[in-house]
Write a protein that holds these residues in place. Structure first.
Motif, PDB file in Angstrom:
ATOM      1  N   PRO A  88       0.830  -1.292   0.105  1.00  0.00           N
ATOM      2  CA  PRO A  88       0.054  -0.011   0.017  1.00  0.00           C
ATOM      3  C   PRO A  88       0.845   1.213   0.052  1.00  0.00           C
ATOM      4  CG  PRO A  88      -0.928  -1.512   1.456  1.00  0.00           C
ATOM      5  CD  PRO A  88       0.575  -2.099   1.001  1.00  0.00           C
ATOM      6  N   GLU A  89       1.933   1.220   0.588  1.00  0.00           N
ATOM      7  CA  GLU A  89       2.744   2.409   0.686  1.00  0.00           C
ATOM      8  C   GLU A  89       3.561   2.884  -0.704  1.00  0.00           C
ATOM      9  OE1 GLU A  89       2.969  -0.366   2.802  1.00  0.00           O
ATOM     10  OE2 GLU A  89       4.922  -0.468   3.471  1.00  0.00           O
ATOM     11  N   ASP A  90       3.268   1.939  -1.671  1.00  0.00           N
ATOM     12  CA  ASP A  90       3.802   2.297  -3.052  1.00  0.00           C
ATOM     13  C   ASP A  90       2.884   2.908  -3.859  1.00  0.00           C
ATOM     14  OD1 ASP A  90       5.131  -1.405  -3.188  1.00  0.00           O
ATOM     15  OD2 ASP A  90       6.360   0.644  -2.814  1.00  0.00           O
ATOM     16  N   THR A  91       1.746   3.198  -3.171  1.00  0.00           N
ATOM     17  CA  THR A  91       0.784   3.964  -3.780  1.00  0.00           C
ATOM     18  C   THR A  91       1.345   5.360  -4.049  1.00  0.00           C
ATOM     19  OG1 THR A  91      -1.431   2.975  -2.867  1.00  0.00           O
ATOM     20  CG2 THR A  91      -1.707   5.179  -3.632  1.00  0.00           C
ATOM     21  N   ALA A  92       1.125   5.830  -5.397  1.00  0.00           N
ATOM     22  CA  ALA A  92       1.922   7.016  -5.550  1.00  0.00           C
ATOM     23  C   ALA A  92       1.506   7.237  -7.231  1.00  0.00           C
ATOM     24  CB  ALA A  92       3.197   7.330  -5.473  1.00  0.00           C
ATOM     25  N   ALA A  93       1.843   8.666  -7.629  1.00  0.00           N
ATOM     26  CA  ALA A  93       1.859   8.822  -8.984  1.00  0.00           C
ATOM     27  C   ALA A  93       3.428   8.527  -9.551  1.00  0.00           C
ATOM     28  CB  ALA A  93       1.542  10.303  -9.244  1.00  0.00           C
ATOM     29  N   TYR A  94       3.412   7.790 -10.535  1.00  0.00           N
ATOM     30  CA  TYR A  94       4.896   7.401 -10.706  1.00  0.00           C
ATOM     31  C   TYR A  94       5.273   8.382 -12.295  1.00  0.00           C
ATOM     32  CZ  TYR A  94       4.991   3.754  -7.777  1.00  0.00           C
ATOM     33  OH  TYR A  94       5.204   2.959  -6.431  1.00  0.00           O
ATOM     34  N   TYR A  95       6.318   8.884 -12.227  1.00  0.00           N
ATOM     35  CA  TYR A  95       7.070   9.783 -13.042  1.00  0.00           C
ATOM     36  C   TYR A  95       8.260   9.176 -13.937  1.00  0.00           C
ATOM     37  CZ  TYR A  95       3.677  13.106 -11.315  1.00  0.00           C
ATOM     38  OH  TYR A  95       2.526  13.818 -10.789  1.00  0.00           O
ATOM     39  N   CYS A  96       8.200   9.305 -15.085  1.00  0.00           N
ATOM     40  CA  CYS A  96       9.365   9.064 -15.985  1.00  0.00           C
ATOM     41  C   CYS A  96      10.008  10.201 -16.038  1.00  0.00           C
ATOM     42  CB  CYS A  96       8.894   8.266 -17.427  1.00  0.00           C
ATOM     43  SG  CYS A  96      10.077   8.169 -18.560  1.00  0.00           S
ATOM     44  N   ALA A  97      11.460  10.058 -16.343  1.00  0.00           N
ATOM     45  CA  ALA A  97      12.337  11.024 -16.108  1.00  0.00           C
ATOM     46  C   ALA A  97      13.310  10.665 -17.175  1.00  0.00           C
ATOM     47  CB  ALA A  97      12.892  11.546 -14.746  1.00  0.00           C
ATOM     48  N   ALA A  98      14.167  11.855 -17.807  1.00  0.00           N
ATOM     49  CA  ALA A  98      15.147  11.429 -18.721  1.00  0.00           C
ATOM     50  C   ALA A  98      16.184  12.941 -18.426  1.00  0.00           C
ATOM     51  CB  ALA A  98      14.823  11.552 -20.199  1.00  0.00           C
ATOM     52  N   GLY A  99      17.582  12.472 -18.815  1.00  0.00           N
ATOM     53  CA  GLY A  99      18.644  13.274 -18.566  1.00  0.00           C
ATOM     54  C   GLY A  99      19.751  12.531 -18.738  1.00  0.00           C
ATOM     55  N   SER A 100      20.772  13.086 -17.563  1.00  0.00           N
ATOM     56  CA  SER A 100      22.065  12.421 -17.761  1.00  0.00           C
ATOM     57  C   SER A 100      21.991  11.293 -16.432  1.00  0.00           C
ATOM     58  CB  SER A 100      23.228  13.172 -17.326  1.00  0.00           C
ATOM     59  OG  SER A 100      23.192  13.908 -15.943  1.00  0.00           O
ATOM     60  N   TYR A 101      22.812  10.246 -16.457  1.00  0.00           N
ATOM     61  CA  TYR A 101      22.581   9.360 -15.493  1.00  0.00           C
ATOM     62  C   TYR A 101      23.051   9.842 -14.055  1.00  0.00           C
ATOM     63  CZ  TYR A 101      23.643   4.465 -13.400  1.00  0.00           C
ATOM     64  OH  TYR A 101      23.562   3.624 -12.534  1.00  0.00           O
ATOM     65  N   VAL A 102      24.096  10.577 -14.076  1.00  0.00           N
ATOM     66  CA  VAL A 102      24.488  11.116 -12.723  1.00  0.00           C
ATOM     67  C   VAL A 102      23.583  12.188 -12.139  1.00  0.00           C
ATOM     68  CG1 VAL A 102      26.220  12.491 -11.324  1.00  0.00           C
ATOM     69  CG2 VAL A 102      27.098  10.742 -13.017  1.00  0.00           C
ATOM     70  N   SER A 103      22.836  13.080 -13.165  1.00  0.00           N
ATOM     71  CA  SER A 103      22.153  13.917 -12.833  1.00  0.00           C
ATOM     72  C   SER A 103      20.750  13.424 -12.125  1.00  0.00           C
ATOM     73  CB  SER A 103      21.689  14.799 -14.003  1.00  0.00           C
ATOM     74  OG  SER A 103      22.814  15.574 -14.244  1.00  0.00           O
ATOM     75  N   LEU A 104      20.326  12.254 -12.751  1.00  0.00           N
ATOM     76  CA  LEU A 104      18.959  11.762 -12.482  1.00  0.00           C
ATOM     77  C   LEU A 104      19.053  11.234 -10.879  1.00  0.00           C
ATOM     78  CD1 LEU A 104      17.739   9.699 -15.679  1.00  0.00           C
ATOM     79  CD2 LEU A 104      16.839  11.785 -14.619  1.00  0.00           C
ATOM     80  N   ILE A 105      20.439  10.441 -10.757  1.00  0.00           N
ATOM     81  CA  ILE A 105      20.454   9.837  -9.542  1.00  0.00           C
ATOM     82  C   ILE A 105      20.600  11.017  -8.463  1.00  0.00           C
ATOM     83  CG2 ILE A 105      22.219   8.805  -7.855  1.00  0.00           C
ATOM     84  CD1 ILE A 105      23.067   7.159 -10.449  1.00  0.00           C
ATOM     85  N   ASN A 106      20.904  12.237  -8.654  1.00  0.00           N
ATOM     86  CA  ASN A 106      20.872  13.382  -8.049  1.00  0.00           C
ATOM     87  C   ASN A 106      19.752  14.301  -8.196  1.00  0.00           C
ATOM     88  OD1 ASN A 106      23.725  13.682  -6.453  1.00  0.00           O
ATOM     89  ND2 ASN A 106      24.246  12.836  -8.301  1.00  0.00           N
ATOM     90  N   LYS A 107      18.548  13.472  -8.723  1.00  0.00           N
ATOM     91  CA  LYS A 107      17.333  14.063  -8.723  1.00  0.00           C
ATOM     92  C   LYS A 107      17.255  15.522  -9.430  1.00  0.00           C
ATOM     93  CE  LYS A 107      16.156  12.447  -4.216  1.00  0.00           C
ATOM     94  NZ  LYS A 107      15.817  12.657  -2.570  1.00  0.00           N
ATOM     95  N   LYS A 108      18.089  15.396 -10.616  1.00  0.00           N
ATOM     96  CA  LYS A 108      18.133  16.740 -11.665  1.00  0.00           C
ATOM     97  C   LYS A 108      17.817  16.371 -12.682  1.00  0.00           C
ATOM     98  CE  LYS A 108      21.943  19.160  -9.112  1.00  0.00           C
ATOM     99  NZ  LYS A 108      23.095  19.676  -9.037  1.00  0.00           N
ATOM    100  N   VAL A 109      16.603  16.452 -13.107  1.00  0.00           N
ATOM    101  CA  VAL A 109      15.824  15.820 -14.435  1.00  0.00           C
ATOM    102  C   VAL A 109      15.838  17.058 -15.535  1.00  0.00           C
ATOM    103  CG1 VAL A 109      13.447  14.808 -15.161  1.00  0.00           C
ATOM    104  CG2 VAL A 109      14.708  14.353 -13.007  1.00  0.00           C
ATOM    105  N   ASP A 110      16.145  16.482 -16.846  1.00  0.00           N
ATOM    106  CA  ASP A 110      15.968  17.501 -18.006  1.00  0.00           C
ATOM    107  C   ASP A 110      14.369  17.448 -18.528  1.00  0.00           C
ATOM    108  OD1 ASP A 110      19.134  16.640 -19.135  1.00  0.00           O
ATOM    109  OD2 ASP A 110      18.558  18.217 -17.823  1.00  0.00           O
ATOM    110  N   TYR A 111      13.709  16.045 -18.524  1.00  0.00           N
ATOM    111  CA  TYR A 111      12.421  15.872 -19.023  1.00  0.00           C
ATOM    112  C   TYR A 111      11.737  14.886 -18.058  1.00  0.00           C
ATOM    113  CZ  TYR A 111      15.202  17.400 -23.028  1.00  0.00           C
ATOM    114  OH  TYR A 111      15.766  18.299 -23.986  1.00  0.00           O
ATOM    115  N   TRP A 112      10.280  15.517 -17.798  1.00  0.00           N
ATOM    116  CA  TRP A 112       9.492  14.612 -17.132  1.00  0.00           C
ATOM    117  C   TRP A 112       8.294  14.309 -18.089  1.00  0.00           C
ATOM    118  CZ3 TRP A 112      10.503  13.134 -12.278  1.00  0.00           C
ATOM    119  CH2 TRP A 112      11.241  14.070 -11.564  1.00  0.00           C
ATOM    120  N   GLY A 113       7.746  12.990 -17.507  1.00  0.00           N
ATOM    121  CA  GLY A 113       6.504  12.517 -18.275  1.00  0.00           C
ATOM    122  C   GLY A 113       5.333  13.283 -17.490  1.00  0.00           C
TER     123      GLY A 113
END
Length: 122
Positions: A88-113
């Motif tokens: 139940p705690e997995d309930t959420a809106a799930y978003y796809c993201a794109a960018g550079s690998y290191v940036s994504l891991i650091n939550k810096k996203v270039d593009y969002w779904g």
């Protein structure tokens, strides 16, 4: 610009599984990784996993290791998130993201779904 479209969300019982998809289009050459985030009601957006576009190297946060699997199909320009043993705690809106690998891991996203809702409930 890169466009991202998620699909596959829905209602699932605890212990069940879902597979999310994210189709990418546009200037895909400008990114080297894609990833998944989620946001539960009243909480901030949480990074879950990332995958490099060429080698397919995955990275997971500890909270989803062993339950979630990220993958991609380069021929289809599509990324997936297989989610098993859902809680139940997995309930959420799930978003796809794109960018550079290191940036994504650091939550810096270039593009969002636009996001897809996952509800885990009996």
């Amino acid at each position: 610009q890169v466009q991202l479209v998620e699909s596959g969300g829905g209602l699932v019982q605890p212990g069940g599984s879902l597979r999310l998809s994210c189709a990418a289009s546009g200037s895909i050459f400008s990114i080297n990784a894609m990833g998944w985030f989620r946001q539960a009601p009243g909480k901030g957006r949480e990074f879950l996993a990332a995958i490099t576009w060429t080698s397919g190297s995955p990275y997971y946060v500890d909270s989803v290791k062993g339950r979630f699997t990220i993958s991609r199909d380069n021929a289809k320009n599509t990324m997936y998130l297989q989610m098993n043993s859902l809680k139940p705690e997995d309930t959420a809106a799930y978003y796809c993201a794109a960018g550079s690998y290191v940036s994504l891991i650091n939550k810096k996203v270039d593009y969002w779904g636009q996001g897809t809702q996952v509800t885990v409930s009996s």
